[in-house]
Scaffold this active site. Structure first.
Site, mmCIF file in Angstrom:
data_model
loop_
_atom_site.group_PDB
_atom_site.id
_atom_site.type_symbol
_atom_site.label_atom_id
_atom_site.label_comp_id
_atom_site.label_asym_id
_atom_site.label_seq_id
_atom_site.Cartn_x
_atom_site.Cartn_y
_atom_site.Cartn_z
ATOM 1 N N ALA A 19 0.826 -1.210 0.000
ATOM 2 C CA ALA A 19 0.000 0.000 0.000
ATOM 3 C C ALA A 19 0.856 1.254 0.000
ATOM 4 C CB ALA A 19 -0.948 0.000 1.200
ATOM 5 N N PHE A 32 17.800 17.813 -10.307
ATOM 6 C CA PHE A 32 18.330 16.600 -9.691
ATOM 7 C C PHE A 32 19.454 16.038 -10.545
ATOM 8 C CE2 PHE A 32 15.919 16.404 -6.057
ATOM 9 C CZ PHE A 32 15.863 15.146 -5.461
ATOM 10 N N GLN A 35 21.678 0.310 -5.999
ATOM 11 C CA GLN A 35 22.134 1.702 -5.942
ATOM 12 C C GLN A 35 22.576 2.099 -4.540
ATOM 13 O OE1 GLN A 35 19.476 5.461 -6.459
ATOM 14 N NE2 GLN A 35 20.632 5.244 -8.368
ATOM 15 N N HIS A 38 23.260 5.390 -2.535
ATOM 16 C CA HIS A 38 23.002 6.838 -2.582
ATOM 17 C C HIS A 38 24.227 7.574 -2.063
ATOM 18 C CE1 HIS A 38 21.090 10.719 -1.882
ATOM 19 N NE2 HIS A 38 20.042 10.295 -2.550
ATOM 20 N N LEU A 57 18.877 8.638 5.084
ATOM 21 C CA LEU A 57 18.980 9.334 3.797
ATOM 22 C C LEU A 57 19.032 10.851 3.989
ATOM 23 C CD1 LEU A 57 18.805 9.305 0.653
ATOM 24 C CD2 LEU A 57 16.322 9.423 0.931
ATOM 25 N N GLU A 67 19.001 14.132 -2.125
ATOM 26 C CA GLU A 67 19.729 14.718 -3.247
ATOM 27 C C GLU A 67 19.282 16.153 -3.517
ATOM 28 O OE1 GLU A 67 20.023 13.538 -7.944
ATOM 29 O OE2 GLU A 67 20.393 11.970 -6.467
ATOM 30 N N ARG A 109 24.091 9.196 -9.752
ATOM 31 C CA ARG A 109 24.380 8.735 -8.395
ATOM 32 C C ARG A 109 25.540 7.753 -8.334
ATOM 33 N NH1 ARG A 109 18.271 8.035 -5.809
ATOM 34 N NH2 ARG A 109 17.927 10.274 -5.481
ATOM 35 N N HIS A 150 20.569 2.107 -1.057
ATOM 36 C CA HIS A 150 19.370 2.926 -1.135
ATOM 37 C C HIS A 150 18.248 2.326 -1.959
ATOM 38 C CE1 HIS A 150 16.912 6.500 -1.251
ATOM 39 N NE2 HIS A 150 17.069 6.660 -2.557
ATOM 40 N N GLU A 184 9.225 -0.355 -6.905
ATOM 41 C CA GLU A 184 10.594 -0.838 -6.735
ATOM 42 C C GLU A 184 10.692 -2.353 -6.798
ATOM 43 O OE1 GLU A 184 14.475 -0.295 -3.764
ATOM 44 O OE2 GLU A 184 12.609 0.787 -3.334
ATOM 45 N N ARG A 208 19.548 4.362 -11.347
ATOM 46 C CA ARG A 208 18.340 5.182 -11.383
ATOM 47 C C ARG A 208 18.683 6.649 -11.175
ATOM 48 N NH1 ARG A 208 15.216 7.456 -7.624
ATOM 49 N NH2 ARG A 208 15.983 6.256 -5.837
ATOM 50 N N SER A 254 12.064 7.539 -9.231
ATOM 51 C CA SER A 254 11.426 6.428 -8.527
ATOM 52 C C SER A 254 9.964 6.743 -8.210
ATOM 53 C CB SER A 254 12.177 6.086 -7.239
ATOM 54 O OG SER A 254 12.259 7.210 -6.387
ATOM 55 N N LEU A 255 9.673 7.943 -7.708
ATOM 56 C CA LEU A 255 8.276 8.302 -7.470
ATOM 57 C C LEU A 255 7.484 8.283 -8.773
ATOM 58 C CD1 LEU A 255 8.414 11.206 -4.833
ATOM 59 C CD2 LEU A 255 8.009 8.770 -4.485
#
Length: 571
Positions: A14, A117, A231, A233, A243, A246, A277, A341, A373, A384, A389-390
């Protein structure tokens, strides 16, 4: 035991991908439910800080530019047809999110604001301060509640079920608060259970990110693809793995070594701190390894941005730096280091989210879809880009929901015997019946995580990978000796940790198998014994199929190239 109603689309997870898939399937008229091991707004999508990418044409941006930079960022391992879908549909999905109620930051003209970014020449990252994932997650949960989509909160999936034709037709799960098992029948299942970050220690990921969905699909017969692509980060806190977004570098923060040098000038003279990255993490690790770090770290310097700017645009990491490192970002640099990450690999899917190929070019599991993911479309290839990712969760969550709903209309209700629950129930009883001190899940989990972080991280080589493979095999053997001290069924966190560890060990085995197999350096997979990218032999994906009590069965698929031929990556 209970049996749930029959669903057209049953979604596991979810977070953003799962809830977006649920809304999409619901809008197609499907009977939908969501099953999750945590309350929806506790999903790890909460942790996404910096933003979500999209090229809006009214800003003079082009989706083709976003697509190319994603292809380049992937070190040309990303499938370009999937990347084109991502970039072309991004703008529409950003506007949809805003209409749902996401309050994005705005610029001086009142338009949706952007920041830049890594790996991208333009500012095309839309954001809500530095807690974008949390903002999106709450808005999508509001949509779920408004639509009255059933959500089975705090349920733990133990296996996927297949009918006599080998079609995924539901799953077995137990309610964490009671320990009672249930059989969930469904025409389609969408796996949206997130990543596997806790395979590593430390990690930026929440403790719930244990690769459950990948391992469940893998055990049921779906292939995992490009699992070696993990990855690291560039900016995480030492020890804790927390985290540091970035967005700090996107807003202008510098990376410094112990001599005060902006060392990225040597590694990426044009993009500097905003190179991809994998490039930045390797540069940091080289500085640390060669003695130009500080206590195993380099420094993130935000001081020149000013206190008011930091508190307005980077308020969350300002608070985190003060809370967890006792550092005021406006007054002194923050020690950071590369940390695990994100998993670029995952359950192999097509651009509709299907874990099977209607054309039959690769063997999969009909009836199962995946998004987010836990899936590998492949958008991200070997690396990535930040804020993709979002976007991945939103675009491909929506597409998976649509596809599942349409596919469910074409197939009959599944026939699954109630006895399908017995094997899973017996596994739990066997785990609880073990007596004596035995092995502890926490100890094995720590050994696994530190092994992966030592041998399968920023730099890799054959001897280290073989050491990791042998250690993970040993841990898998020791897993059967875990003794759970709590013998009850109500909120038995020891039992859940043991099951999660089993999933993570399968994922760790797959990561190492891919890393040993890929004898080149590409993106996040950097082999010190194979320093160069090898497009002639390795411009292809590695597919892994589960084999009980044996090494994974390895297959290959070519990378799909539409318009961008591989070039040397220079930042």
């Amino acid at each position: 035991m209970t049996t749930s109603p029959l669903y057209d689309v049953l979604i596991v997870g979810a977070g953003l991908a799962g809830m977006r898939a649920a809304i999409s399937a619901y809008e197609q008229g499907a009977k939908v439910a969501v099953l999750t091991k945590v309350h929806p707004v506790r999903s790890h999508s909460n942790a996404a800080q910096g933003g979500i990418n999209a090229a809006l044409t009214d800003r003079g941006d082009k989706w083709e530019d976003h697509a190319f930079e994603t292809v380049k960022g992937s070190d040309y391992l990303g499938d370009q047809d999937a990347i084109e879908v991502l970039a072309r549909e991004a703008g529409k999905d950003i506007i949809t999110l805003e209409h749902m109620g996401v309050i994005f930051n705005r610029n001086e003209e009142g338009l949706l604001g952007t920041r830049r970014f890594g790996g991208q020449k333009r500012a095309r990252t839309f954001f809500v301060s530095d807690f974008t994932g949390q903002a999106l997650l709450h808005v999508l949960y509001e949509q779920i509640m408004q639509a009255k989509i059933p959500v089975y909160e705090e349920w733990f999936v133990t296996s996927l079920l297949k009918n006599d034709q080998g079609h995924c037709s539901g799953l077995v799960a137990f309610e964490i608060r009671s320990g009672k098992f249930s059989l969930f029948r469904a025409k389609t299942v969408i796996m949206a259970s997130g990543g596997l970050g806790r395979v590593y220690e430390p990690s930026t990921n929440a403790l719930i990110c244990t690769g459950d969905g990948m391992a469940l699909a893998y055990r049921a017969g779906a292939p995992l693809m490009d699992m070696e692509m993990v990855q690291y980060h560039p900016t995480t806190l030492k020890g804790k793995g927390l985290l540091i977004t970035e967005a700090a570098r996107g807003e202008g923060a510098y990376l410094l070594n112990k001599q005060g040098e902006r060392f990225m000038e040597r590694y990426a003279p044009t993009m500097l701190e905003l190179a991809s990255r994998d490039v930045v993490s390797r540069a940091e690790q080289i500085e640390i390894n060669e003695g130009r770090g500080i206590n195993g770290c380099v420094l993130l310097d935000c001081r020149h941005l000013g206190r008011s700017f930091i508190q307005e645009r980077l308020g969350q990491i300002y608070a985190e730096a003060k809370t967890f490192a006792n550092i005021d970002l406006a007054e002194e640099p923050l020690p950071i280091r590369p940390g695990m990450h994100y998993q670029m690999g995952g359950i192999k899917t097509d651009t509709e989210g299907r874990c099977w190929d209607p054309q039959g070019h690769w063997k999969g599991l009909p009836g199962l879809l995946a998004a987010g993911e836990t899936a590998c479309v492949s958008l991200h290839g070997a690396n990535r880009l930040g804020a993709n990712s979002l976007l991945d969760t939103v675009v491909f969550g929506r597409r998976a929901g649509q596809c599942a709903a349409e596919y469910a209309k074409t197939i009959p209700a599944p026939v699954i015997s109630d006895s399908a629950v017995q094997a899973d129930r017996q596994l739990i009883e066997t785990l609880l019946a073990r007596q004596g001190p035995g092995e502890r899940a926490a100890a094995l989990r720590l050994e696994m995580g530190t092994t992966m972080n030592r041998y399968v991280s920023v730099f890799r080589e054959e001897d280290g990978l073989e050491t990791a493979r042998q250690h993970i095999q040993s841990l898998k053997a020791r897993w059967s000796g875990i003794a759970i001290q709590d013998k009850g069924h109500v909120f038995n966190t020891g039992m859940i940790a043991t099951l999660e560890l089993g999933f993570m060990l399968d994922c760790a085995e797959a990561i190492i198998a891919g890393a040993i197999t890929r004898t080149e350096s590409r993106g996040a997979h950097f082999r010190t014994d194979y320093l160069d990218r090898d497009d002639e032999d390795w411009l292809k994906h590695i597919l892994l199929y589960h084999q009980a009590d044996a090494e994974p069965d390895i297959h290959y698929l070519p990378v799909r190239i539409t318009q961008w031929q591989p070039q040397v990556r220079i930042y």
